[in-house]
Design a protein around this motif. Structure first.
Motif, PDB file in Angstrom:
ATOM      1  N   GLY A  48    -123.575 -80.493  60.467  1.00  0.00           N
ATOM      2  CA  GLY A  48    -122.524 -81.157  61.230  1.00  0.00           C
ATOM      3  C   GLY A  48    -122.892 -81.260  62.697  1.00  0.00           C
ATOM      4  N   ALA A  49    -122.545 -82.391  63.302  1.00  0.00           N
ATOM      5  CA  ALA A  49    -122.741 -82.570  64.744  1.00  0.00           C
ATOM      6  C   ALA A  49    -121.386 -82.415  65.430  1.00  0.00           C
ATOM      7  CB  ALA A  49    -123.319 -83.952  65.047  1.00  0.00           C
ATOM      8  N   ASP A  50    -121.323 -81.570  66.435  1.00  0.00           N
ATOM      9  CA  ASP A  50    -120.081 -81.378  67.180  1.00  0.00           C
ATOM     10  C   ASP A  50    -119.884 -82.508  68.177  1.00  0.00           C
ATOM     11  OD1 ASP A  50    -119.070 -78.914  66.127  1.00  0.00           O
ATOM     12  OD2 ASP A  50    -120.722 -77.892  67.128  1.00  0.00           O
ATOM     13  N   ARG A  51    -118.615 -82.963  68.320  1.00  0.00           N
ATOM     14  CA  ARG A  51    -118.217 -83.973  69.300  1.00  0.00           C
ATOM     15  C   ARG A  51    -118.832 -85.351  69.028  1.00  0.00           C
ATOM     16  NH1 ARG A  51    -119.414 -83.736  74.267  1.00  0.00           N
ATOM     17  NH2 ARG A  51    -121.350 -82.559  74.052  1.00  0.00           N
ATOM     18  N   GLY A  52    -118.851 -85.751  67.748  1.00  0.00           N
ATOM     19  CA  GLY A  52    -119.219 -87.108  67.395  1.00  0.00           C
ATOM     20  C   GLY A  52    -120.616 -87.493  67.813  1.00  0.00           C
ATOM     21  N   TYR A  53    -120.746 -88.738  68.295  1.00  0.00           N
ATOM     22  CA  TYR A  53    -122.067 -89.221  68.706  1.00  0.00           C
ATOM     23  C   TYR A  53    -122.609 -88.419  69.891  1.00  0.00           C
ATOM     24  CZ  TYR A  53    -121.612 -93.308  65.661  1.00  0.00           C
ATOM     25  OH  TYR A  53    -121.483 -94.141  64.568  1.00  0.00           O
ATOM     26  N   SER A  54    -121.735 -87.884  70.730  1.00  0.00           N
ATOM     27  CA  SER A  54    -122.199 -87.065  71.854  1.00  0.00           C
ATOM     28  C   SER A  54    -122.973 -85.857  71.351  1.00  0.00           C
ATOM     29  CB  SER A  54    -121.015 -86.611  72.717  1.00  0.00           C
ATOM     30  OG  SER A  54    -120.432 -87.698  73.386  1.00  0.00           O
ATOM     31  N   LEU A  56    -124.377 -85.599  68.427  1.00  0.00           N
ATOM     32  CA  LEU A  56    -125.570 -86.086  67.742  1.00  0.00           C
ATOM     33  C   LEU A  56    -126.714 -86.306  68.734  1.00  0.00           C
ATOM     34  CD1 LEU A  56    -125.918 -86.771  64.686  1.00  0.00           C
ATOM     35  CD2 LEU A  56    -125.681 -89.175  65.325  1.00  0.00           C
ATOM     36  N   VAL A  57    -126.345 -86.784  69.931  1.00  0.00           N
ATOM     37  CA  VAL A  57    -127.345 -87.102  70.954  1.00  0.00           C
ATOM     38  C   VAL A  57    -127.783 -85.868  71.731  1.00  0.00           C
ATOM     39  CG1 VAL A  57    -127.735 -88.356  73.130  1.00  0.00           C
ATOM     40  CG2 VAL A  57    -126.579 -89.487  71.206  1.00  0.00           C
ATOM     41  N   HIS A  58    -126.800 -85.021  72.095  1.00  0.00           N
ATOM     42  CA  HIS A  58    -127.091 -83.989  73.093  1.00  0.00           C
ATOM     43  C   HIS A  58    -127.164 -82.561  72.555  1.00  0.00           C
ATOM     44  CE1 HIS A  58    -126.605 -86.969  76.215  1.00  0.00           C
ATOM     45  NE2 HIS A  58    -125.386 -87.253  75.817  1.00  0.00           N
ATOM     46  N   GLU A  59    -126.659 -82.290  71.357  1.00  0.00           N
ATOM     47  CA  GLU A  59    -126.536 -80.911  70.908  1.00  0.00           C
ATOM     48  C   GLU A  59    -127.217 -80.704  69.555  1.00  0.00           C
ATOM     49  OE1 GLU A  59    -122.423 -79.834  70.913  1.00  0.00           O
ATOM     50  OE2 GLU A  59    -122.066 -80.623  72.926  1.00  0.00           O
ATOM     51  N   PRO A  60    -127.639 -79.466  69.260  1.00  0.00           N
ATOM     52  CA  PRO A  60    -128.239 -79.194  67.950  1.00  0.00           C
ATOM     53  C   PRO A  60    -127.190 -79.268  66.841  1.00  0.00           C
ATOM     54  CG  PRO A  60    -127.942 -77.149  69.189  1.00  0.00           C
ATOM     55  CD  PRO A  60    -127.608 -78.267  70.131  1.00  0.00           C
ATOM     56  N   LEU A  61    -127.611 -79.685  65.676  1.00  0.00           N
ATOM     57  CA  LEU A  61    -126.725 -79.710  64.519  1.00  0.00           C
ATOM     58  C   LEU A  61    -126.485 -78.293  64.017  1.00  0.00           C
ATOM     59  CD1 LEU A  61    -128.332 -82.690  62.552  1.00  0.00           C
ATOM     60  CD2 LEU A  61    -126.418 -82.770  64.163  1.00  0.00           C
ATOM     61  N   ARG A  62    -125.341 -78.091  63.383  1.00  0.00           N
ATOM     62  CA  ARG A  62    -125.067 -76.771  62.812  1.00  0.00           C
ATOM     63  C   ARG A  62    -124.882 -76.888  61.301  1.00  0.00           C
ATOM     64  NH1 ARG A  62    -119.192 -75.715  62.476  1.00  0.00           N
ATOM     65  NH2 ARG A  62    -117.991 -77.254  63.665  1.00  0.00           N
ATOM     66  N   LEU A  80    -115.195 -80.464  63.497  1.00  0.00           N
ATOM     67  CA  LEU A  80    -116.430 -80.894  64.147  1.00  0.00           C
ATOM     68  C   LEU A  80    -116.178 -81.450  65.545  1.00  0.00           C
ATOM     69  CD1 LEU A  80    -118.348 -82.653  61.211  1.00  0.00           C
ATOM     70  CD2 LEU A  80    -118.641 -80.332  62.097  1.00  0.00           C
ATOM     71  N   LYS A  81    -114.905 -81.492  65.949  1.00  0.00           N
ATOM     72  CA  LYS A  81    -114.540 -82.086  67.238  1.00  0.00           C
ATOM     73  C   LYS A  81    -114.909 -83.579  67.238  1.00  0.00           C
ATOM     74  CE  LYS A  81    -113.549 -77.923  68.740  1.00  0.00           C
ATOM     75  NZ  LYS A  81    -112.143 -77.468  68.938  1.00  0.00           N
ATOM     76  N   THR A  82    -114.513 -84.267  68.289  1.00  0.00           N
ATOM     77  CA  THR A  82    -114.805 -85.692  68.373  1.00  0.00           C
ATOM     78  C   THR A  82    -114.875 -86.114  69.829  1.00  0.00           C
ATOM     79  OG1 THR A  82    -114.094 -87.905  67.660  1.00  0.00           O
ATOM     80  CG2 THR A  82    -112.364 -86.314  68.191  1.00  0.00           C
ATOM     81  N   ASP A  83    -115.517 -87.233  70.053  1.00  0.00           N
ATOM     82  CA  ASP A  83    -115.736 -87.695  71.419  1.00  0.00           C
ATOM     83  C   ASP A  83    -116.111 -89.172  71.370  1.00  0.00           C
ATOM     84  OD1 ASP A  83    -115.990 -87.645  74.133  1.00  0.00           O
ATOM     85  OD2 ASP A  83    -117.861 -86.514  74.193  1.00  0.00           O
ATOM     86  N   ARG A  84    -116.128 -89.802  72.529  1.00  0.00           N
ATOM     87  CA  ARG A  84    -116.657 -91.160  72.643  1.00  0.00           C
ATOM     88  C   ARG A  84    -117.890 -91.091  73.537  1.00  0.00           C
ATOM     89  NH1 ARG A  84    -111.125 -91.896  71.923  1.00  0.00           N
ATOM     90  NH2 ARG A  84    -110.602 -93.513  70.407  1.00  0.00           N
ATOM     91  N   CYS A  85    -118.979 -91.702  73.099  1.00  0.00           N
ATOM     92  CA  CYS A  85    -120.275 -91.495  73.741  1.00  0.00           C
ATOM     93  C   CYS A  85    -120.859 -92.815  74.221  1.00  0.00           C
ATOM     94  CB  CYS A  85    -121.226 -90.817  72.756  1.00  0.00           C
ATOM     95  SG  CYS A  85    -122.872 -90.504  73.410  1.00  0.00           S
ATOM     96  N   GLU A  86    -120.841 -93.033  75.543  1.00  0.00           N
ATOM     97  CA  GLU A  86    -121.409 -94.261  76.102  1.00  0.00           C
ATOM     98  C   GLU A  86    -122.935 -94.288  75.961  1.00  0.00           C
ATOM     99  OE1 GLU A  86    -120.170 -95.147  80.032  1.00  0.00           O
ATOM    100  OE2 GLU A  86    -118.021 -95.068  79.582  1.00  0.00           O
ATOM    101  N   ALA A  87    -123.575 -93.123  76.020  1.00  0.00           N
ATOM    102  CA  ALA A  87    -125.039 -93.076  75.927  1.00  0.00           C
ATOM    103  C   ALA A  87    -125.538 -93.671  74.620  1.00  0.00           C
ATOM    104  CB  ALA A  87    -125.521 -91.629  76.071  1.00  0.00           C
ATOM    105  N   PHE A  88    -124.734 -93.537  73.546  1.00  0.00           N
ATOM    106  CA  PHE A  88    -125.168 -94.006  72.228  1.00  0.00           C
ATOM    107  C   PHE A  88    -125.222 -95.528  72.157  1.00  0.00           C
ATOM    108  CE2 PHE A  88    -124.924 -94.420  67.550  1.00  0.00           C
ATOM    109  CZ  PHE A  88    -125.905 -93.507  67.197  1.00  0.00           C
TER     110      PHE A  88
END
Length: 333
Positions: A48-54, A56-62, A80-88
């Motif tokens: 699982g990636a925490d905080r959505g696409y953020s 996925l981009v910035h943090e290790p998967l668990r 898994l939390k969620t977020d909106r990621c402009e970097a993606f």
């Protein structure tokens, strides 16, 4: 009961990654649980990636395990939390992310979210070729290709409970209440809640209804000697619309109170319907990935699992059913 297709195994999977993205929706946890346990029963690891696409981009998967997704079925929100990621939005970032996932042995990605999240999933697949599958997780129920989305039923029932309570006060004081429900530019929550709650009028996002128009629409209600009234308003894009309309009604001699239900509709324990829907779609997502499918969303149409190309999600708008609109008008007259 929803019909589940039997699919032959065409793709070998070792690891699947999951994200929940965009606005949270009750039932997301049930989908995560179903994916993890279905995959685990077939010897497939789940991350699982925490905080959505953020994440996925910035943090290790668990790692997610059979036991780690225990006791989450009844919880609202998303573990898994969620977020909106402009970097993606940057194709270069998507390529780097896919490389990082492959380096961790990830063979496929499942995205649970709304139209923006699923559109991002399509671009991710188009740019990288990493197999991606989407599930509709949004209280708005505005995604084309599915009759229902994870979280919609819970949001409707939460809003309906509030409306039933507000109607008691409206009746006790012979007042007009404007109750604003969520849905962004989609009127599915407003339409469902308006019909189920016996609203005298339902104001949808596409309508520019002013005080004079609304009073004219409600004139027939007043001839039935009904002093109290309840109007359901879809939130739309103007955050001040409902309060301004209430003030304008007061200036027209019809005092009104505005009630903004807001984010209480997103939270809380998911309904039984949403738990089953999310579980069915989550398990079927693993089936479809093993069968070789990618770049699709799984939904429900006419009682069966339906596949929709992710590319359609960002280009088509789901329309309100004409029969329901006619019904709402008939029942309010």
């Amino acid at each position: 009961m929803w019909t589940l297709p039997e699919l032959p195994v065409q793709r070998e999977l070792r690891r699947i990654a999951i994200i929940t993205s965009g606005g949270d929706a009750p039932g997301m946890n049930a989908a995560v649980r179903a994916i993890t346990r279905t995959a685990g029963s077939r010897g497939i690891e789940t991350l699982g990636a925490d905080r959505g696409y953020s994440g996925l981009v910035h943090e290790p998967l668990r790692p997610l395990s059979m036991s780690s997704v225990g006791s989450i079925l009844q919880r609202g929100g998303t573990i898994l939390k969620t977020d909106r990621c402009e970097a993606f939005m940057d194709p270069a970032v998507r390529l780097q992310t896919a490389d990082a996932l492959r380096a961790q042995g990830v063979d496929a990605l499942i995205v649970i979210g709304g139209d923006g999240s699923l559109t991002g999933a399509h671009h991710f697949f188009a740019d990288t070729g990493l197999p991606v599958l989407g599930l509709p997780g949004t209280i708005d129920n505005d995604i084309v290709g599915t009759d229902d989305s994870i979280g919609f039923d819970t949001a409707v029932n939460t809003a309906l409970e509030a409306i039933d309570r507000i109607r008691d006060t409206a009746h006790s004081h012979d007042r007009l209440f404007l109750v604003e429900v969520m849905g962004r530019s989609s009127g599915f929550i407003a339409l469902s809640v308006g019909i189920a709650g016996g609203a005298e009028a339902i104001l949808l996002p596409d309508e520019a209804v002013n005080a004079e128009t609304l009073l004219a629409r409600m004139a027939q209600t007043r001839t039935r000697e009904k002093a109290s009234s309840l109007v359901v308003v879809a939130e739309g894009t103007d955050p001040t619309y409902t309060t301004r309309l209430a003030a304008d009604l007061g200036a027209q001699g019809r005092p009104a109170r505005a009630c903004i239900l807001g984010h209480i509709q997103r939270g809380g324990s998911p309904s039984g319907h949403d738990r089953v829907l999310a579980s069915v779609l989550g398990a079927s997502a693993v089936d479809h990935l093993q069968a070789g499918y990618s770049d699709i969303m799984l939904g429900i149409r006419e009682g069966a699992i339906a596949r929709t190309a992710l590319e359609r999600i960002g280009h088509e708008r789901k329309k309100l059913p004409e029969a329901w609109l006619a019904l709402a008008s008939t029942l309010a007259s």
